[in-house]
Scaffold this active site. Sequence first.
Site, PDB file in Angstrom:
ATOM      1  N   GLU A 227       0.879  -1.232  -0.072  1.00  0.00           N
ATOM      2  CA  GLU A 227       0.123   0.156   0.015  1.00  0.00           C
ATOM      3  C   GLU A 227       0.825   1.224  -0.066  1.00  0.00           C
ATOM      4  OE1 GLU A 227      -3.196  -0.319   2.692  1.00  0.00           O
ATOM      5  OE2 GLU A 227      -4.263  -1.739   1.425  1.00  0.00           O
TER       6      GLU A 227
ATOM      7  N   GLU B 130      -5.916  -8.852   0.157  1.00  0.00           N
ATOM      8  CA  GLU B 130      -6.713  -8.589   1.181  1.00  0.00           C
ATOM      9  C   GLU B 130      -8.084  -8.351   0.718  1.00  0.00           C
ATOM     10  OE1 GLU B 130      -5.264  -5.362   3.650  1.00  0.00           O
ATOM     11  OE2 GLU B 130      -3.225  -5.829   3.433  1.00  0.00           O
TER      12      GLU B 130
END
Length: 294
Positions: free
Chosen positions: A122, A224
């Site tokens: 991220e 995720e």
Amino acid sequence: MKSVQAAALIAGALPFAAAANARGFNMAAQKPDGSCKTQADWAYNFKNMKSLGDFTDVRVYASSDCNTLALAVPPAVDQGIKLLVGVWTEDEAHFQAEKDALEAAMAAHGINWISGISVGSEDLYRGDANADTLAQKVYDVRGMVSQDKYGGSNIPIGHVDTYNAWNASAAALFKAVDFVGMDAYPYWQSVDVSKGKETFQQALTDTQNNINTYNSAAKLWITETGWPTAGPDYGASKATVANGKTFWDDVFCGISPDYPTWWYINRDYYVAPASQAFGVLDENFNPLFDLTCP
Ligand SMILES: *[C@@H]1O[C@H](CO)[C@@H](O)[C@H](O)[C@H]1NC(C)=O
């Protein structure tokens, strides 16, 4: 014809083909009290995961932090669990420590416990690094694991980011990776859980379309997704056990086995009633809802 033969040869030679069906959980290196997991804790988490269903793969976030690989790899090897390894890229000293911990784990245990390596997590979403910088680090890690002494040239190397960060501005990173790790949470898009599946599907379609545009050889891995069972609402998204179960059934159970998938998370690593709890296990490692697929 030539390319068909080449593809068949490559498929036959790939020792990591099994990863195509990997299923499992993200696992934090910390325990709910904030301390680092011990080797026994990792062993217990893996054993518990195997008791929950056909789960074979665990995503860990770091290599050196909390001595993750030094402590998690021995029980993973014992129990036949594979790890999607995280290597943090910021800052340079941390990146070096992460690579050193990965090299130490490969030197001690070989490479068969590795399902893939995510260089960064991220970073694009947070704005911590751009795609060119991350691409260089992907090449750096691929070079390291491909050395003859490790023999890891077939280990999939990728990067994990939010679905919407995998856009045109990430073109250089698409080109560098073997897998595009996609994090997608309809919950954070403020939708009722009844819209969870179509919202997730849109993220998947958008990301796959960008893969097709920028590097059609890259695989899409769902690194995720999840839905919280407790905590504050996020607009129209409500965090309840019933909604967690709905999202599990609709999305996790419904994802094509072509996509390796890691649910976020097996058990929450903080005790914070003010924030959303995404874990599917209670404090005693018992499931909060039925984890068998309908
Ligand atoms: C592409 O991703 C970057 C990084 O997250 C973001 O800053 C940018 O707004 C995105 N562009 C579009 C068009 O969504």
